[in-house]
Design a protein around this motif. Structure first.
Motif, PDB file in Angstrom:
ATOM      1  N   LEU A 167       0.847  -1.195   0.000  1.00  0.00           N
ATOM      2  CA  LEU A 167       0.000   0.000   0.000  1.00  0.00           C
ATOM      3  C   LEU A 167       0.882   1.244   0.000  1.00  0.00           C
ATOM      4  CD1 LEU A 167      -2.727  -1.052   2.602  1.00  0.00           C
ATOM      5  CD2 LEU A 167      -3.141  -0.609   0.191  1.00  0.00           C
ATOM      6  N   ALA A 168       1.925   1.208   0.831  1.00  0.00           N
ATOM      7  CA  ALA A 168       2.841   2.357   0.916  1.00  0.00           C
ATOM      8  C   ALA A 168       3.576   2.554  -0.417  1.00  0.00           C
ATOM      9  CB  ALA A 168       3.837   2.150   2.044  1.00  0.00           C
ATOM     10  N   TRP A 170       2.535   1.546  -3.457  1.00  0.00           N
ATOM     11  CA  TRP A 170       1.589   1.975  -4.508  1.00  0.00           C
ATOM     12  C   TRP A 170       1.340   3.477  -4.440  1.00  0.00           C
ATOM     13  CZ3 TRP A 170      -2.349  -2.483  -3.212  1.00  0.00           C
ATOM     14  CH2 TRP A 170      -1.835  -3.698  -3.690  1.00  0.00           C
ATOM     15  N   ARG A 171       1.303   3.986  -3.185  1.00  0.00           N
ATOM     16  CA  ARG A 171       1.056   5.417  -2.962  1.00  0.00           C
ATOM     17  C   ARG A 171       2.100   6.283  -3.674  1.00  0.00           C
ATOM     18  NH1 ARG A 171      -0.082   4.586   2.666  1.00  0.00           N
ATOM     19  NH2 ARG A 171      -2.328   4.428   2.439  1.00  0.00           N
ATOM     20  N   ARG A 172       3.291   5.739  -3.867  1.00  0.00           N
ATOM     21  CA  ARG A 172       4.376   6.537  -4.449  1.00  0.00           C
ATOM     22  C   ARG A 172       4.331   6.571  -5.979  1.00  0.00           C
ATOM     23  NH1 ARG A 172       7.153   4.243   0.061  1.00  0.00           N
ATOM     24  NH2 ARG A 172       7.998   2.537  -1.164  1.00  0.00           N
ATOM     25  N   THR A 176      -1.556   8.191  -8.749  1.00  0.00           N
ATOM     26  CA  THR A 176      -2.138   7.116  -7.942  1.00  0.00           C
ATOM     27  C   THR A 176      -2.488   7.655  -6.562  1.00  0.00           C
ATOM     28  OG1 THR A 176      -0.785   5.507  -9.124  1.00  0.00           O
ATOM     29  CG2 THR A 176      -1.716   4.789  -7.015  1.00  0.00           C
ATOM     30  N   GLN A 177      -3.728   7.446  -6.153  1.00  0.00           N
ATOM     31  CA  GLN A 177      -4.164   7.881  -4.825  1.00  0.00           C
ATOM     32  C   GLN A 177      -4.599   6.653  -4.041  1.00  0.00           C
ATOM     33  OE1 GLN A 177      -7.668  10.401  -4.775  1.00  0.00           O
ATOM     34  NE2 GLN A 177      -7.128  11.279  -2.787  1.00  0.00           N
ATOM     35  N   VAL A 178      -3.984   6.429  -2.896  1.00  0.00           N
ATOM     36  CA  VAL A 178      -4.312   5.261  -2.063  1.00  0.00           C
ATOM     37  C   VAL A 178      -4.788   5.769  -0.705  1.00  0.00           C
ATOM     38  CG1 VAL A 178      -3.407   3.191  -0.931  1.00  0.00           C
ATOM     39  CG2 VAL A 178      -2.598   3.809  -3.223  1.00  0.00           C
ATOM     40  N   LEU A 179      -6.029   5.466  -0.362  1.00  0.00           N
ATOM     41  CA  LEU A 179      -6.590   5.901   0.920  1.00  0.00           C
ATOM     42  C   LEU A 179      -7.042   4.675   1.702  1.00  0.00           C
ATOM     43  CD1 LEU A 179      -8.828   8.857  -0.371  1.00  0.00           C
ATOM     44  CD2 LEU A 179      -6.576   9.020   0.707  1.00  0.00           C
ATOM     45  N   THR A 180      -6.653   4.626   2.973  1.00  0.00           N
ATOM     46  CA  THR A 180      -6.989   3.479   3.820  1.00  0.00           C
ATOM     47  C   THR A 180      -7.779   3.955   5.029  1.00  0.00           C
ATOM     48  OG1 THR A 180      -4.919   2.449   3.162  1.00  0.00           O
ATOM     49  CG2 THR A 180      -6.004   1.497   5.061  1.00  0.00           C
TER      50      THR A 180
END
Ligand SMILES: Cc1cc2nc3c(=O)[nH]c(=O)nc-3n(C[C@H](O)[C@H](O)[C@H](O)COP(=O)(O)OP(=O)(O)OC[C@H]3O[C@@H](n4cnc5c(N)ncnc54)[C@H](O)[C@@H]3O)c2cc1C
Length: 284
Positions: A167-168, A170-172, A176-180
């Motif tokens: 997840l960390a 992919w965020r980079r 790409t926006q990754v929200l948990t």
């Protein structure tokens, strides 16, 4: 729009192929990822994101599990399994070198090809991130062929969050926006608390150019699909993955029949429009 890949014609879909456990990774206290390699000849590791296998645990039984690895890695299959009962418990207790029988891949996949050129919105709840991970690998592996990737992921508690390192990472990635989020945070959690739909106010969506793919508990998929519609996504651009207990996986036994659909061969991935009336009902 779902793209179907069937088991190679030379392989009997009812006959488990021999595989060997090569790696076991503990993802959370009750969830493990198993890497399996074929212990024989044949093109048995090709699959489409969203498809599942029937895993035969010797002496215990057979169960459907989604493929959670990278479709570009041709020589092995990865599964992420949450221990909830006898068969899953036996599976996650496997050691390196143990044998597992594999049938499949079965079912429809996420519309990864049709989504080329579009923004991809992925919404996952709990173990539902596992069947979506191959799609995320595909989008990130062919980054120029897709628009933005937005991943909204909800877990019950911080210790239930799957694939933390990924997840960390992919965020980079660009665009790409990754929200948990978690349902219950606890003192050490500094992130968002609330059900996954509460993340929509932070998501940067472009609804008219997006395709959404959802996997999680049915109640979650129902609310997420409604929210996506409210955000302006067309119902035809929303896909869900439906899970039902299944036995044969090829549409013979009728075990997973749900209304007019066999979940094993017409699904598990369906356009939301097709299963919307069924999503409102309990399992038959
Ligand atoms: C297409 C498909 C893909 C799946 N992918 C995954 C995956 O990637 N990872 C994973 O951990 N699990 C996945 N599952 C669920 C998994 O198959 C079940 O958890 C497993 O069959 C339970 O077997 P068991 O003997 O361990 O538990 P059981 O003793 O049979 O059941 C334990 C509990 O789980 C419930 N349950 C059993 N089967 C299902 C099911 N199919 N759906 C919902 N609840 C069920 C039972 O009602 C009971 O409450 C998938 C199911 C389907 C149909």
């Amino acid at each position: 729009m779902s793209e179907i890949m069937t088991t190679p014609a030379t392989i009997d879909p009812m006959l488990p192929q021999p595989f060997v456990v090569r790696q076991v990774i503990k993802e959370t206290p009750d969830t493990f990822s198993l890497t399996l390699e074929p212990n024989g000849a044949g093109d048995v590791t090709r699959f489409q994101p969203g498809q599942f296998s029937m895993l035969w645990v010797f002496g215990v039984g057979e169960l459907p599990i989604s493929i959670s690895g990278d479709p570009a890695e041709g020589s092995r299959l990865v599964y992420t399994v949450r221990s909830v009962g006898q068969a899953t418990n036996a599976l996650v207790s496997s050691g390196v070198g143990d044998g597992v029988g594999v049938r499949g891949p079965f079912g429809t996949g996420w519309p990864a090809e049709a989504a080329r050129g579009c923004d991809v919105v992925v919404v996952a709840g709990g173990i539902g991130l596992a069947p979506l991970r191959p799609l995320i690998y595909q989008v990130l592996g062919k980054r120029n062929e897709y628009g933005r990737l937005v991943l909204l992921y909800g877990a019950r508690s911080p210790r239930d969050v799957l694939y933390r390192k990924e997840l960390a990472a992919w965020r980079r990635h660009r665009d790409t926006q990754v929200l948990t989020t978690v349902d219950y945070g606890g003192l050490s959690w500094g992130g968002h608390v609330g059900v996954v739909t509460t993340l929509f106010k932070y998501a940067r969506l472009q609804p008219t150019r997006s395709v959404a793919m959802i996997c999680g508990p049915e109640i979650m998929m129902r609310f997420v699909a409604r929210e996506l519609e409210t955000q302006g996504l067309n119902r035809n651009a929303i896909y869900v993955s439906m899970e039902r207990n299944m036995k044969c996986a090829v549409g013979f036994c009728g075990h997973c029949q749900y209304g007019p659909h066999f979940m094993c061969k017409d699904g598990p991935v369906f356009p939301y429009e097709r299963v919307r009336p069924l999503l409102e009902r309990y399992e038959l």
